[in-house]
Design a protein around this motif. Sequence first.
Motif, PDB file in Angstrom:
ATOM      1  N   ASN A  64       0.865  -1.188   0.000  1.00  0.00           N
ATOM      2  CA  ASN A  64       0.000   0.000   0.000  1.00  0.00           C
ATOM      3  C   ASN A  64       0.891   1.223   0.000  1.00  0.00           C
ATOM      4  OD1 ASN A  64      -0.383   1.262   3.126  1.00  0.00           O
ATOM      5  ND2 ASN A  64       0.361  -0.842   3.031  1.00  0.00           N
ATOM      6  N   ALA A 120       1.511   5.893 -12.060  1.00  0.00           N
ATOM      7  CA  ALA A 120       0.053   5.977 -11.951  1.00  0.00           C
ATOM      8  C   ALA A 120      -0.322   7.324 -11.345  1.00  0.00           C
ATOM      9  CB  ALA A 120      -0.475   4.830 -11.088  1.00  0.00           C
ATOM     10  N   ARG A 170      -7.340  11.882 -13.740  1.00  0.00           N
ATOM     11  CA  ARG A 170      -7.515  13.296 -14.105  1.00  0.00           C
ATOM     12  C   ARG A 170      -6.236  13.884 -14.664  1.00  0.00           C
ATOM     13  NH1 ARG A 170     -12.187  15.943 -10.250  1.00  0.00           N
ATOM     14  NH2 ARG A 170     -13.386  14.018 -10.065  1.00  0.00           N
ATOM     15  N   MET A 204      -5.828  12.435 -18.212  1.00  0.00           N
ATOM     16  CA  MET A 204      -6.762  13.060 -19.163  1.00  0.00           C
ATOM     17  C   MET A 204      -6.391  14.514 -19.437  1.00  0.00           C
ATOM     18  SD  MET A 204     -10.441  11.303 -18.210  1.00  0.00           S
ATOM     19  CE  MET A 204     -10.181  10.606 -16.565  1.00  0.00           C
ATOM     20  N   GLY A 245       1.752   4.641 -17.689  1.00  0.00           N
ATOM     21  CA  GLY A 245       2.183   3.476 -16.915  1.00  0.00           C
ATOM     22  C   GLY A 245       0.982   2.621 -16.575  1.00  0.00           C
ATOM     23  N   GLU A 246       0.212   3.101 -15.594  1.00  0.00           N
ATOM     24  CA  GLU A 246      -0.937   2.346 -15.088  1.00  0.00           C
ATOM     25  C   GLU A 246      -2.152   3.265 -15.059  1.00  0.00           C
ATOM     26  OE1 GLU A 246      -0.178   0.661 -11.232  1.00  0.00           O
ATOM     27  OE2 GLU A 246      -2.163  -0.257 -11.101  1.00  0.00           O
ATOM     28  N   THR A 247      -3.322   2.711 -15.383  1.00  0.00           N
ATOM     29  CA  THR A 247      -4.563   3.494 -15.390  1.00  0.00           C
ATOM     30  C   THR A 247      -5.623   2.779 -14.552  1.00  0.00           C
ATOM     31  OG1 THR A 247      -5.447   2.284 -17.294  1.00  0.00           O
ATOM     32  CG2 THR A 247      -4.141   4.262 -17.771  1.00  0.00           C
ATOM     33  N   ASN A 248      -6.704   3.505 -14.206  1.00  0.00           N
ATOM     34  CA  ASN A 248      -7.936   2.846 -13.777  1.00  0.00           C
ATOM     35  C   ASN A 248      -8.791   2.672 -15.018  1.00  0.00           C
ATOM     36  OD1 ASN A 248      -7.412   2.694 -10.975  1.00  0.00           O
ATOM     37  ND2 ASN A 248      -7.961   4.842 -10.763  1.00  0.00           N
ATOM     38  N   GLU A 249      -9.363   1.490 -15.188  1.00  0.00           N
ATOM     39  CA  GLU A 249     -10.020   1.179 -16.461  1.00  0.00           C
ATOM     40  C   GLU A 249     -11.185   2.118 -16.790  1.00  0.00           C
ATOM     41  OE1 GLU A 249     -10.967  -2.914 -17.338  1.00  0.00           O
ATOM     42  OE2 GLU A 249      -9.281  -3.613 -16.167  1.00  0.00           O
ATOM     43  N   GLU A 295     -11.557   5.184 -16.138  1.00  0.00           N
ATOM     44  CA  GLU A 295     -11.177   6.590 -16.269  1.00  0.00           C
ATOM     45  C   GLU A 295     -10.516   6.841 -17.631  1.00  0.00           C
ATOM     46  OE1 GLU A 295     -10.735   7.516 -11.473  1.00  0.00           O
ATOM     47  OE2 GLU A 295      -8.909   7.107 -12.632  1.00  0.00           O
ATOM     48  N   ASN A 349      -8.890   5.037 -19.791  1.00  0.00           N
ATOM     49  CA  ASN A 349      -9.168   4.090 -20.882  1.00  0.00           C
ATOM     50  C   ASN A 349     -10.452   4.477 -21.618  1.00  0.00           C
ATOM     51  OD1 ASN A 349      -7.247   2.863 -19.253  1.00  0.00           O
ATOM     52  ND2 ASN A 349      -8.047   0.791 -19.563  1.00  0.00           N
ATOM     53  N   ILE A 351      -0.413   1.680 -22.931  1.00  0.00           N
ATOM     54  CA  ILE A 351      -0.213   1.400 -21.501  1.00  0.00           C
ATOM     55  C   ILE A 351       0.928   0.386 -21.364  1.00  0.00           C
ATOM     56  CG2 ILE A 351      -1.273   0.525 -19.385  1.00  0.00           C
ATOM     57  CD1 ILE A 351      -3.974   1.398 -20.465  1.00  0.00           C
ATOM     58  N   GLY A 402       2.228  -0.640 -18.348  1.00  0.00           N
ATOM     59  CA  GLY A 402       2.328  -1.241 -17.023  1.00  0.00           C
ATOM     60  C   GLY A 402       3.206  -0.350 -16.158  1.00  0.00           C
ATOM     61  N   HIS A 403       2.873  -0.288 -14.873  1.00  0.00           N
ATOM     62  CA  HIS A 403       3.531   0.623 -13.944  1.00  0.00           C
ATOM     63  C   HIS A 403       5.042   0.329 -13.876  1.00  0.00           C
ATOM     64  CE1 HIS A 403       2.622   3.030 -10.068  1.00  0.00           C
ATOM     65  NE2 HIS A 403       3.886   3.145 -10.336  1.00  0.00           N
ATOM     66  N   GLN A 404       5.369  -0.952 -13.686  1.00  0.00           N
ATOM     67  CA  GLN A 404       6.783  -1.311 -13.511  1.00  0.00           C
ATOM     68  C   GLN A 404       7.616  -0.951 -14.727  1.00  0.00           C
ATOM     69  OE1 GLN A 404       7.595  -5.357 -12.096  1.00  0.00           O
ATOM     70  NE2 GLN A 404       9.409  -5.427 -13.383  1.00  0.00           N
ATOM     71  N   TYR A 429     -16.081   9.290 -16.818  1.00  0.00           N
ATOM     72  CA  TYR A 429     -14.660   9.032 -16.574  1.00  0.00           C
ATOM     73  C   TYR A 429     -14.208   9.220 -15.132  1.00  0.00           C
ATOM     74  CZ  TYR A 429     -15.543  10.285 -21.423  1.00  0.00           C
ATOM     75  OH  TYR A 429     -16.120  10.412 -22.661  1.00  0.00           O
ATOM     76  N   TRP A 485     -14.757  19.443 -13.451  1.00  0.00           N
ATOM     77  CA  TRP A 485     -13.378  19.394 -13.950  1.00  0.00           C
ATOM     78  C   TRP A 485     -13.313  19.133 -15.449  1.00  0.00           C
ATOM     79  CZ3 TRP A 485     -10.945  14.662 -15.610  1.00  0.00           C
ATOM     80  CH2 TRP A 485     -11.792  13.533 -15.537  1.00  0.00           C
ATOM     81  N   GLU A 516     -10.039  -5.918 -11.596  1.00  0.00           N
ATOM     82  CA  GLU A 516      -8.995  -4.916 -11.804  1.00  0.00           C
ATOM     83  C   GLU A 516      -8.232  -4.716 -10.500  1.00  0.00           C
ATOM     84  OE1 GLU A 516     -10.576  -1.201 -13.232  1.00  0.00           O
ATOM     85  OE2 GLU A 516      -8.608  -0.251 -13.334  1.00  0.00           O
ATOM     86  N   GLU A 570      -1.359  -2.137  -9.430  1.00  0.00           N
ATOM     87  CA  GLU A 570      -0.194  -3.026  -9.592  1.00  0.00           C
ATOM     88  C   GLU A 570       0.638  -3.175  -8.324  1.00  0.00           C
ATOM     89  OE1 GLU A 570       2.251  -2.570 -13.111  1.00  0.00           O
ATOM     90  OE2 GLU A 570       0.551  -1.850 -14.250  1.00  0.00           O
TER      91      GLU A 570
END
Lengths: 264, 264
Positions: free
Chosen positions: A69, A179, A183, A186, A200-204, A206, A208, A225, A227-229, B68, B76, B201, B204
């Motif tokens: 976390n 990540a 917002r 976008m 890197g990483e998105t929330n699907e 948002e 996407n 995308i 991937g974050h790593q 989104y 926003w 989902e 990562e």
Amino acid sequence: MAITVGQVLDALIAPVGKREDTVDTLKNGNPEEEVRGVAVVFLATYEVIGRAIASGANLIITHEPTYYNHLDETDWLSGDPVYERKRALIESSGVAVFRLHDYIHQYKPDGIVDGMLRALDWEAYADPDKTLMLTLPEDGGRTVRSIADEIKRKLGIDSVMVAGDPELAVTRFGFAVGAPGGRSQMAYLRERDIELLIAGETNEWETNEYVRDAADMGMNKAMIILGHQKSEELGMRTVVKLLRDAFPGLPVDHLELPTALRRI
Amino acid sequence: MAITVGQVLDALIAPVGKREDTVDTLKNGNPEEEVRGVAVVFLATYEVIGRAIASGANLIITHEPTYYNHLDETDWLSGDPVYERKRALIESSGVAVFRLHDYIHQYKPDGIVDGMLRALDWEAYADPDKTLMLTLPEDGGRTVRSIADEIKRKLGIDSVMVAGDPELAVTRFGFAVGAPGGRSQMAYLRERDIELLIAGETNEWETNEYVRDAADMGMNKAMIILGHQKSEELGMRTVVKLLRDAFPGLPVDHLELPTALRRI
């Protein structure tokens, strides 16, 4: 002369100056301890901690959290067998673990982005005033797909995810590592004159879906995308260079990770 | 006799009872309006809104947000060309758009999970008291890979992402649709005697890394990630059945979506 954990951390913090509001804290270890070797990693997995210790390192610099976390809170993990075993490995070995996330993103330029641009050999595309904006040579004939292919080859990725048309022509693009949130991603696409965002990483639900809608409206917008790593890992080479320059003779190595997921 | 938007929404809310603390609100439209047809979707994309209108529907029931972000906040997005064009399509057509997210997850059993178990033909595996726990027949000889293959075939997915060993034997597994958050996903793996979590989902740096560490410690833990859409979309068939039963003669159809991303 002995180099301490505290001296190494001071060197990493110096480009920004000490901050209190940060997740960049020592998760284990003692600032007074002498450093015998430094392992630089994207994320301190159980496996790479073992590799670092075996290599003789007693300080791990990790970009991402150790305990699953963002804040490395551990109360909720008390008694969890995975957490307890990882903590036991760290504590029994005495290895110091420092997170370097906020500071390195505040370097000028952002140390992760700078390291990624070097790994991709894209420094020439970067706008010095806007390091996340990249402009391709006019005569490039580049597309989303050709850029994806270049990234895959240079970063050793077998495939990437794409929203929008892979054949879209690209002249200017943005590179938002990690990540940063929907917002922020976008806003890149909206406020700058770019066809492509590399994320890197998105929330699907948002970014996407924003890119899907834009493409379905016929707008020239697409996203890759990574991937974050894969979007940040080689950016940690910035840390290796900084520490080798600051402490000649101190062993400092980047330990790369396999990805956590495989596609089947 | 005319059926109104309000009557349809009342039928969807009835299994739970009216709540105030919910994202399930009417994003456009009027409860007094007569319903000519209902389109049920996972997420009201620009493209599927057009398809719904063309089909004669004037009420869209969407599981995920339209604009989104989870709360469908729009301040926003003011002036954003993608948002403005989507809003103009919705407002000019007069189509009513209702989000059905919190209520359907509070049905007993959870309407999305129940619909997914039916789509996967997995009702026989489910524990009636714990609908997210699934137990395989003793003599199954099942593995993470064989379950992944079954899901891919039944849901029409060409590949899934896996953390841990694809050849791990599985007798009991959990199915956490959507994006309930890392702590919830990790609690599944920790508190229940399961080898496999099937997730929609993830972030990562959270569940992915927990499962990676557990597997590297030699624990019998693995995760299959379906993607948010594929983990919930066919669960919306529950809504189609509910409305067809409640309003015989009213056209109610599930409009499926392509995925927002493609792998290249």
